[in-house]
Design a protein around this motif. Structure first.
Motif, mmCIF file in Angstrom:
data_model
loop_
_atom_site.group_PDB
_atom_site.id
_atom_site.type_symbol
_atom_site.label_atom_id
_atom_site.label_comp_id
_atom_site.label_asym_id
_atom_site.label_seq_id
_atom_site.Cartn_x
_atom_site.Cartn_y
_atom_site.Cartn_z
ATOM 1 N N SER A 126 0.821 -1.072 0.024
ATOM 2 C CA SER A 126 0.050 -0.132 0.059
ATOM 3 C C SER A 126 1.041 1.328 -0.080
ATOM 4 C CB SER A 126 -0.952 0.032 1.101
ATOM 5 O OG SER A 126 -0.282 -0.181 2.370
ATOM 6 N N THR A 127 2.072 1.038 0.401
ATOM 7 C CA THR A 127 3.111 2.232 0.678
ATOM 8 C C THR A 127 3.829 2.484 -0.593
ATOM 9 O OG1 THR A 127 4.863 1.008 1.641
ATOM 10 C CG2 THR A 127 2.945 2.324 3.193
ATOM 11 N N GLN A 128 3.747 1.696 -1.702
ATOM 12 C CA GLN A 128 4.470 1.633 -2.791
ATOM 13 C C GLN A 128 4.003 2.527 -3.951
ATOM 14 O OE1 GLN A 128 4.631 -2.119 -4.432
ATOM 15 N NE2 GLN A 128 6.322 -2.975 -3.096
ATOM 16 N N PRO A 129 4.793 3.572 -4.105
ATOM 17 C CA PRO A 129 4.310 4.412 -5.301
ATOM 18 C C PRO A 129 3.844 3.931 -6.698
ATOM 19 C CG PRO A 129 6.717 4.581 -5.125
ATOM 20 C CD PRO A 129 6.229 3.763 -4.028
ATOM 21 N N SER A 130 3.104 4.810 -7.231
ATOM 22 C CA SER A 130 2.694 4.148 -8.564
ATOM 23 C C SER A 130 3.646 4.396 -9.695
ATOM 24 C CB SER A 130 1.440 4.765 -8.910
ATOM 25 O OG SER A 130 0.340 4.290 -8.040
ATOM 26 N N VAL A 131 4.214 5.721 -9.484
ATOM 27 C CA VAL A 131 5.590 6.316 -10.633
ATOM 28 C C VAL A 131 6.697 6.384 -9.906
ATOM 29 C CG1 VAL A 131 6.041 7.859 -12.187
ATOM 30 C CG2 VAL A 131 3.597 7.179 -11.731
ATOM 31 N N TYR A 132 7.664 5.755 -10.434
ATOM 32 C CA TYR A 132 9.214 6.064 -9.503
ATOM 33 C C TYR A 132 10.339 5.707 -10.780
ATOM 34 C CZ TYR A 132 9.013 0.784 -9.981
ATOM 35 O OH TYR A 132 8.972 -0.490 -10.472
ATOM 36 N N ASP A 133 11.322 6.286 -10.284
ATOM 37 C CA ASP A 133 12.639 6.159 -10.995
ATOM 38 C C ASP A 133 13.352 4.797 -10.637
ATOM 39 O OD1 ASP A 133 11.963 8.301 -12.370
ATOM 40 O OD2 ASP A 133 13.115 9.637 -10.936
ATOM 41 N N SER A 134 14.044 4.303 -11.970
ATOM 42 C CA SER A 134 14.823 3.126 -11.583
ATOM 43 C C SER A 134 16.172 3.469 -12.204
ATOM 44 C CB SER A 134 14.307 1.710 -11.849
ATOM 45 O OG SER A 134 15.112 0.649 -11.542
ATOM 46 N N ASN A 135 17.279 3.557 -11.642
ATOM 47 C CA ASN A 135 18.532 3.558 -12.508
ATOM 48 C C ASN A 135 19.438 2.582 -12.114
ATOM 49 O OD1 ASN A 135 17.849 6.198 -13.251
ATOM 50 N ND2 ASN A 135 18.606 7.162 -11.684
ATOM 51 N N THR A 136 19.845 1.758 -13.298
ATOM 52 C CA THR A 136 20.913 0.590 -12.941
ATOM 53 C C THR A 136 22.007 0.716 -13.817
ATOM 54 O OG1 THR A 136 18.838 -0.980 -12.652
ATOM 55 C CG2 THR A 136 20.786 -1.947 -12.961
ATOM 56 N N GLY A 330 16.519 6.421 -8.413
ATOM 57 C CA GLY A 330 16.250 7.786 -9.129
ATOM 58 C C GLY A 330 17.165 8.866 -8.464
ATOM 59 N N SER A 331 17.749 8.501 -7.203
ATOM 60 C CA SER A 331 18.601 9.436 -6.429
ATOM 61 C C SER A 331 19.490 8.344 -5.768
ATOM 62 C CB SER A 331 17.934 10.346 -5.425
ATOM 63 O OG SER A 331 17.271 9.787 -4.536
ATOM 64 N N GLY A 332 20.800 9.057 -5.551
ATOM 65 C CA GLY A 332 21.740 8.521 -4.609
ATOM 66 C C GLY A 332 23.063 7.917 -5.478
ATOM 67 N N ASN A 333 23.913 7.412 -4.828
ATOM 68 C CA ASN A 333 25.399 7.180 -5.590
ATOM 69 C C ASN A 333 25.139 5.735 -5.818
ATOM 70 O OD1 ASN A 333 27.882 6.639 -6.335
ATOM 71 N ND2 ASN A 333 28.694 7.480 -4.703
ATOM 72 N N LEU A 334 25.213 5.423 -7.296
ATOM 73 C CA LEU A 334 25.072 3.935 -7.601
ATOM 74 C C LEU A 334 26.389 3.110 -7.029
ATOM 75 C CD1 LEU A 334 24.160 4.231 -11.519
ATOM 76 C CD2 LEU A 334 22.786 3.313 -9.805
ATOM 77 N N LEU A 335 27.323 3.767 -6.720
ATOM 78 C CA LEU A 335 28.437 2.927 -6.314
ATOM 79 C C LEU A 335 28.387 2.708 -4.831
ATOM 80 C CD1 LEU A 335 31.121 4.329 -8.607
ATOM 81 C CD2 LEU A 335 29.960 2.142 -8.957
ATOM 82 N N SER A 336 27.493 3.562 -3.964
ATOM 83 C CA SER A 336 27.594 3.314 -2.533
ATOM 84 C C SER A 336 27.230 1.811 -2.123
ATOM 85 C CB SER A 336 26.423 4.209 -1.947
ATOM 86 O OG SER A 336 25.268 3.928 -2.399
ATOM 87 N N THR A 337 27.489 1.449 -1.010
ATOM 88 C CA THR A 337 27.570 0.310 -0.527
ATOM 89 C C THR A 337 26.115 -0.468 -0.535
ATOM 90 O OG1 THR A 337 29.406 0.428 0.922
ATOM 91 C CG2 THR A 337 28.017 -1.463 1.259
ATOM 92 N N GLY A 338 25.029 0.452 -0.307
ATOM 93 C CA GLY A 338 23.793 -0.160 0.020
ATOM 94 C C GLY A 338 23.124 -0.304 -1.389
ATOM 95 N N ASN A 339 23.669 0.488 -2.465
ATOM 96 C CA ASN A 339 22.984 0.205 -3.835
ATOM 97 C C ASN A 339 23.717 -0.554 -4.847
ATOM 98 O OD1 ASN A 339 21.283 2.247 -3.298
ATOM 99 N ND2 ASN A 339 22.641 3.972 -3.893
ATOM 100 N N ARG A 340 24.956 -1.549 -4.321
ATOM 101 C CA ARG A 340 25.713 -2.269 -4.961
ATOM 102 C C ARG A 340 24.690 -3.661 -5.082
ATOM 103 N NH1 ARG A 340 31.459 -1.612 -2.608
ATOM 104 N NH2 ARG A 340 31.862 0.621 -3.170
ATOM 105 N N TYR A 341 24.974 -4.350 -6.360
ATOM 106 C CA TYR A 341 24.455 -5.800 -6.117
ATOM 107 C C TYR A 341 25.686 -6.426 -7.053
ATOM 108 C CZ TYR A 341 23.309 -5.010 -11.464
ATOM 109 O OH TYR A 341 23.555 -4.584 -12.813
ATOM 110 N N TRP A 342 25.705 -7.682 -6.907
ATOM 111 C CA TRP A 342 26.848 -8.772 -7.404
ATOM 112 C C TRP A 342 26.303 -10.083 -7.413
ATOM 113 C CZ3 TRP A 342 29.156 -12.572 -4.687
ATOM 114 C CH2 TRP A 342 29.025 -12.476 -3.376
ATOM 115 N N ALA A 343 26.784 -10.888 -8.250
ATOM 116 C CA ALA A 343 26.711 -12.426 -8.378
ATOM 117 C C ALA A 343 27.801 -12.910 -9.019
ATOM 118 C CB ALA A 343 25.326 -12.677 -9.184
ATOM 119 N N LEU A 344 28.132 -14.049 -8.341
ATOM 120 C CA LEU A 344 29.335 -14.885 -9.141
ATOM 121 C C LEU A 344 29.084 -16.178 -8.770
ATOM 122 C CD1 LEU A 344 32.266 -14.895 -10.329
ATOM 123 C CD2 LEU A 344 33.095 -14.843 -8.085
ATOM 124 N N GLY A 345 29.178 -17.173 -9.953
ATOM 125 C CA GLY A 345 29.158 -18.725 -9.744
ATOM 126 C C GLY A 345 28.917 -19.594 -11.260
#
Length: 472
Positions: A126-136, A330-345
């Protein structure tokens, strides 16, 4: 996993990377004679392998500057040769593409989005916005470990096919050079025919004038006069035919050197070309320099590697994948620790059921190897036959030329005797016509044999892959 177990696993992977399921390559076996039947060889036969060839300027053995100039123009401007070169460049580029499979594939991506999600999306909060930005933005890695040699065999096959394409380019070049040399020899022979007929026309014109004077003096009959006129007209027609054939040869040469026939003209040659001396012995190893044999052998090698590719498809395919990047709303540093993702296998792909596709591919690869091997054997046998053919032609034509030279001498003697006898009133003009016709035919036949000798010499040079060393 313990450090010792990890080391063992990496050692196993490294050892498997040297594995190849392609059969051990052996060029097709051939039972060949120890020497040419038409000429004794001073060396054993060798199977064709890619390697150095004789000089591409084999036509210089004829020592004719105009022929050399035409060949140089062919190499620079022939469109068929340019097409063959482009095909070779394409084969080289394809081989380079296959080489890329030996290395890790790394790609980068970026995706700045503004998006709206459905109000009725399942599990939407219910708290999720209908319109939002997503930068990857991120990097992806994929590396096929090639444990069974599939990629390495593809690379080996691609390299062999590129080498075969290079040999095909040499085949195309040699074929065009042979066509040009053959046409030039034909034109040279037609110029010689022109000289023979022009000389005969002078003789026939003088003979006609003599006959006309005798006719007017009521010494010769009108029949003698018409015979002389007919003979002169026939010789002129033959000369017209020769000049017409020369025009066609000249037009064909223009096409080969990449010039419009309308703008191309060659001055008449003044003497017959010299037939290059064939060495006393022709090593059968010269066949190694035939580009068509080398191309056929490379295609056998490529087909052998193709069997390895087909066999590797039965085994599990191991690859290593990895992802690294960042994602924000939509905002924030893509390289900050909390915004990072990785996978290896690792990724393992193992065929379970394919309806017989892999089995059919392996059978196809083996059949292609047998086809390439048969083509290789056929190419070698054709090469041997072409060498033998041209050696036999040169030998037989040499004897025929000697016999025809004797015939020319006898016919010219007969012509002189007939004309002297006619002037003395001992014979009629029919004897003169018969003798002159026989002399002209003998001269033209001798010249035609000399042209065929030159053409057989060209055939031998190309059958050997490009002539022979001047020192023999």
């Amino acid at each position: 996993m313990s450090p010792r177990l990890k080391r063992s696993a990496w050692l196993l992977i490294a050892s498997l990377q040297g594995c190849s399921l392609a059969p051990t390559y052996q060029p097709p076996r051939l039972d060949l004679p120890e020497h040419y039947r038409e000429q004794t060889s001073d060396g054993p036969w060798h199977l064709a392998q890619p390697g150095e060839r004789l000089s591409q300027h084999w036509w210089t053995l004829f020592q004719d500057k105009q022929l050399d100039d035409l060949q140089q123009r062919l190499l620079k401007a022939n469109p068929d040769l340019a097409a063959a070169l482009a095909h070779y460049d394409g084969a080289q580029a394809y081989a380079s593409q296959l080489h890329a499979g030996l290395f890790p594939q790394i790609s980068a991506s970026a995706q700045p989005l503004r998006q709206r999600q459905s109000d009725n999306r399942p599990l939407r909060g219910s708290t999720q916005p209908s319109v939002y930005d997503s930068n990857t933005a991120g990097f992806a890695l994929n590396f096929d470990l090639d444990l069974w040699g599939r990629i390495r065999n593809q690379v080996a096959a691609g390299d062999a096919q590129a080498q075969a394409s290079g040999d095909d380019l040499a085949v195309a070049r040699l074929s065009l050079q042979q066509q040009l040399a053959t046409l030039y020899v034909q034109l040279n022979g037609l110029d010689a025919q022109d000289r023979i007929l022009t000389s005969s026309l002078d003789d026939y014109t003088q003979a006609l004038q003599l006959t006309r004077d005798r006719y007017q003096g009521q010494i010769a009959s009108e029949l003698d006069l018409t015979r002389a006129q007919s003979q002169l007209a026939e010789a002129r027609a033959q000369l017209d035919e020769v000049r017409g054939q020369r025009n066609l040869a000249e037009h064909a040469i223009a096409e080969l050197v990449g010039e419009p026939a309308s703008d191309f003209q060659l001055p008449p040659t003044q003497a017959l070309l010299t037939i290059p001396k064939v060495p006393g012995a022709l090593p059968s190893g010269l066949l190694q320099r035939r580009a068509d044999i080398a191309a056929a052998e490379r295609r056998v090698f490529a087909a052998n590697a193709g069997i390895g590719v087909a066999k590797a498809a039965w085994y599990p395919d191991f690859s290593l994948t990895g992802l690294l990047g960042g994602q924000t709303q939509g905002s924030g540093n893509l390289l900050s620790t909390g915004n990072r993702y990785w996978a290896l296998g690792p990724l393992v792909n193992l065929p379970i059921f394919d309806g017989g596709r892999l089995s059919a591919q392996e059978h196809q690869a083996k059949a292609e190897f047998e086809e390439a091997s048969a083509h290789y054997r056929s190419q070698v046998l054709r090469a041997v036959r072409e060498v033998e053919d041209n050696l036999a032609q040169l030998r037989d034509l040499q004897q025929e030329v000697q016999d025809e030279q004797a015939a020319v001498s006898a016919a010219q003697n007969t012509q002189t005797l007939a004309m002297n006898s006619y002037q003395a009133g001992a014979v009629n003009y029919l004897d003169v016509v018969t003798a002159q016709t026989a002399a002209l035919q003998a001269q033209r036949q001798l010249q035609a044999l000399q042209t065929r000798q030159l053409q057989a010499s060209i055939g031998l040079m190309t059958a050997l892959g490009g002539g022979w060393s001047p020192e023999g």
